[in-house]
Design a protein around this motif. Structure first.
Motif, PDB file in Angstrom:
ATOM      1  N   ARG A   9      -0.738   9.437   3.712  1.00 46.24           N
ATOM      2  CA  ARG A   9       0.610   9.725   4.216  1.00 46.24           C
ATOM      3  C   ARG A   9       1.665   9.415   3.151  1.00 46.24           C
ATOM      4  NH1 ARG A   9       1.499   9.893   9.387  1.00 46.24           N
ATOM      5  NH2 ARG A   9      -0.180   8.384   9.800  1.00 46.24           N
ATOM      6  N   ALA A  10       1.545   8.258   2.530  1.00 50.72           N
ATOM      7  CA  ALA A  10       2.537   7.847   1.541  1.00 50.72           C
ATOM      8  C   ALA A  10       2.474   8.713   0.288  1.00 50.72           C
ATOM      9  CB  ALA A  10       2.338   6.376   1.179  1.00 50.72           C
ATOM     10  N   TYR A  11       1.277   9.109  -0.116  1.00 52.96           N
ATOM     11  CA  TYR A  11       1.118   9.983  -1.283  1.00 52.96           C
ATOM     12  C   TYR A  11       1.824  11.315  -1.030  1.00 52.96           C
ATOM     13  CZ  TYR A  11      -1.271  12.151  -5.272  1.00 52.96           C
ATOM     14  OH  TYR A  11      -1.553  12.777  -6.462  1.00 52.96           O
ATOM     15  N   ALA A  12       1.656  11.853   0.174  1.00 49.47           N
ATOM     16  CA  ALA A  12       2.344  13.095   0.533  1.00 49.47           C
ATOM     17  C   ALA A  12       3.849  12.893   0.583  1.00 49.47           C
ATOM     18  CB  ALA A  12       1.832  13.609   1.878  1.00 49.47           C
ATOM     19  N   GLU A  13       4.286  11.763   1.091  1.00 51.00           N
ATOM     20  CA  GLU A  13       5.720  11.462   1.147  1.00 51.00           C
ATOM     21  C   GLU A  13       6.313  11.443  -0.256  1.00 51.00           C
ATOM     22  OE1 GLU A  13       9.410  10.510   2.877  1.00 51.00           O
ATOM     23  OE2 GLU A  13       7.542  11.077   3.886  1.00 51.00           O
ATOM     24  N   GLY A  14       5.664  10.753  -1.175  1.00 57.08           N
ATOM     25  CA  GLY A  14       6.144  10.722  -2.549  1.00 57.08           C
ATOM     26  C   GLY A  14       6.135  12.096  -3.191  1.00 57.08           C
ATOM     27  N   LEU A  69       0.825  -1.205   0.000  1.00 56.29           N
ATOM     28  CA  LEU A  69       0.000   0.000   0.000  1.00 56.29           C
ATOM     29  C   LEU A  69       0.860   1.255   0.000  1.00 56.29           C
ATOM     30  CD1 LEU A  69      -2.623   1.695   0.569  1.00 56.29           C
ATOM     31  CD2 LEU A  69      -2.235   1.212   2.990  1.00 56.29           C
ATOM     32  N   LEU A  70       1.849   1.299   0.873  1.00 54.89           N
ATOM     33  CA  LEU A  70       2.702   2.478   0.997  1.00 54.89           C
ATOM     34  C   LEU A  70       3.518   2.713  -0.259  1.00 54.89           C
ATOM     35  CD1 LEU A  70       3.967   1.769   4.632  1.00 54.89           C
ATOM     36  CD2 LEU A  70       2.442   3.647   3.971  1.00 54.89           C
ATOM     37  N   SER A  71       4.077   1.658  -0.804  1.00 53.27           N
ATOM     38  CA  SER A  71       4.923   1.788  -1.988  1.00 53.27           C
ATOM     39  C   SER A  71       4.118   2.291  -3.184  1.00 53.27           C
ATOM     40  CB  SER A  71       5.578   0.441  -2.308  1.00 53.27           C
ATOM     41  OG  SER A  71       6.453   0.550  -3.406  1.00 53.27           O
ATOM     42  N   ALA A  78      11.272   7.099  -2.509  1.00 57.20           N
ATOM     43  CA  ALA A  78       9.949   6.929  -1.912  1.00 57.20           C
ATOM     44  C   ALA A  78       9.685   5.467  -1.559  1.00 57.20           C
ATOM     45  CB  ALA A  78       8.875   7.451  -2.862  1.00 57.20           C
ATOM     46  N   ARG A  79      10.106   4.568  -2.426  1.00 54.85           N
ATOM     47  CA  ARG A  79       9.898   3.137  -2.153  1.00 54.85           C
ATOM     48  C   ARG A  79      10.777   2.657  -0.997  1.00 54.85           C
ATOM     49  NH1 ARG A  79       6.877   0.440  -5.893  1.00 54.85           N
ATOM     50  NH2 ARG A  79       6.298   1.639  -7.755  1.00 54.85           N
ATOM     51  N   ALA A  80      11.975   3.213  -0.885  1.00 53.56           N
ATOM     52  CA  ALA A  80      12.834   2.863   0.252  1.00 53.56           C
ATOM     53  C   ALA A  80      12.190   3.332   1.554  1.00 53.56           C
ATOM     54  CB  ALA A  80      14.217   3.488   0.073  1.00 53.56           C
ATOM     55  N   TRP A  81      11.587   4.522   1.528  1.00 53.33           N
ATOM     56  CA  TRP A  81      10.869   4.999   2.709  1.00 53.33           C
ATOM     57  C   TRP A  81       9.729   4.054   3.053  1.00 53.33           C
ATOM     58  CZ3 TRP A  81       5.659   6.128   2.651  1.00 53.33           C
ATOM     59  CH2 TRP A  81       5.127   6.624   3.843  1.00 53.33           C
ATOM     60  N   ARG A 134       2.722   6.802  -6.624  1.00 55.37           N
ATOM     61  CA  ARG A 134       1.709   7.596  -7.334  1.00 55.37           C
ATOM     62  C   ARG A 134       1.883   9.076  -7.014  1.00 55.37           C
ATOM     63  NH1 ARG A 134      -0.274   9.717 -10.560  1.00 55.37           N
ATOM     64  NH2 ARG A 134      -2.303   9.532 -11.585  1.00 55.37           N
ATOM     65  N   GLY A 135       2.287   9.380  -5.792  1.00 58.89           N
ATOM     66  CA  GLY A 135       2.575  10.765  -5.446  1.00 58.89           C
ATOM     67  C   GLY A 135       3.731  11.311  -6.259  1.00 58.89           C
ATOM     68  N   VAL A 136       4.750  10.485  -6.484  1.00 56.14           N
ATOM     69  CA  VAL A 136       5.890  10.880  -7.313  1.00 56.14           C
ATOM     70  C   VAL A 136       5.426  11.212  -8.721  1.00 56.14           C
ATOM     71  CG1 VAL A 136       8.011  10.048  -8.426  1.00 56.14           C
ATOM     72  CG2 VAL A 136       7.617   9.605  -5.988  1.00 56.14           C
TER      73      VAL A 136
END
Length: 239
Positions: free
Chosen positions: A164-169, A69-71, A101-104, A76-78
């Protein structure tokens, strides 16, 4: 001006986050249900005296479901930010941003599953205490366990962590493009469990950019996030 992924649909990114959550919720739901089955199998007087023993520690499928899910959401955010930067002729190494982003996502999945396990233990502790005080049959406690690890919680986790992950990317890509570092975590989505907000860039003066918080419009936005719409959350730099 501010950058939009789809100027014709101001909720485009909220829709993306919702679709990501829907796509991966099933994996999270299935893992939580398997945990519930293991918890129920361990419901004996000894285990009830030590809630730590109720949560299985050897299973890794929840972490793996969360990492997927996170990856996907960070990636997608990237891509969304890459598309938005193309509108103002700013190039970015999206592959490098995607790798970061994927490493995060891989690392954060471990932290997240520990947090969720801690929350599960706290909820189980309260459920057991209520059950003991009520004197109800064991089936009542089993029903509570099913709720703790049920579909509604899986949905809440999926939406919150996709956001959260979308914002991170997104922030990873902005930084890769040369903009300032992201604002503190407290100033970034999600603002609350179930949040579906995102971030973008706004040009306050020619060549002067700020990070802005964006929400869905109309009835889709919650009272917590509505006041944040289009607000600046940090200086992004000059270009």
């Amino acid at each position: 001006m501010f950058l939009q992924l789809d100027p014709g649909n101001p909720d485009a990114e909220a829709d993306i986050i919702a679709r990501l959550a829907d796509e991966y919720q099933g994996d999270v739901d299935a893992s939580l249900r398997r945990t519930a089955q293991q918890v129920v199998a361990r419901l004996d007087p000894v285990a009830l005296e030590n809630i730590e023993e109720l949560i299985p520690t050897e299973a890794d499928d929840l972490r793996e479901a969360l990492e997927r899910l996170l990856s996907a959401s960070a990636g997608r955010g990237v891509r969304a930010v890459t598309d938005k930067l193309n509108q103002i002729a700013i190039g970015v190494d999206w592959q490098l941003a995607n790798e970061e982003a994927r490493a995060w996502a891989a690392q954060y999945s471990y932290d997240l599953v520990r947090l969720l396990d801690d929350n599960s233990r706290a909820m189980l502790q309260r459920a057991v205490a209520r059950w003991v005080e009520s004197g109800e049959p064991l089936d009542a406690l089993i029903d509570d366990v099913a709720l703790i690890f049920g579909t509604e919680r899986a949905k809440l986790i999926a939406v919150t962590e996709a956001t959260r992950a979308y914002a991170e990317g997104s922030f990873t890509t902005y930084e890769q493009a040369g903009f300032n570092r992201r604002p503190p975590e407290a100033d970034r989505p999600p603002a609350h469990p179930g949040c579906r907000c995102w971030v973008s860039l706004s040009e306050s003066d020619p060549g002067v950019w700020e990070y802005v918080w964006l929400t869905a419009v109309g009835e889709r936005v919650c009272p917590i996030c509505a006041p944040r719409h289009m607000t600046s959350i940090g200086f992004a730099g000059r270009r």
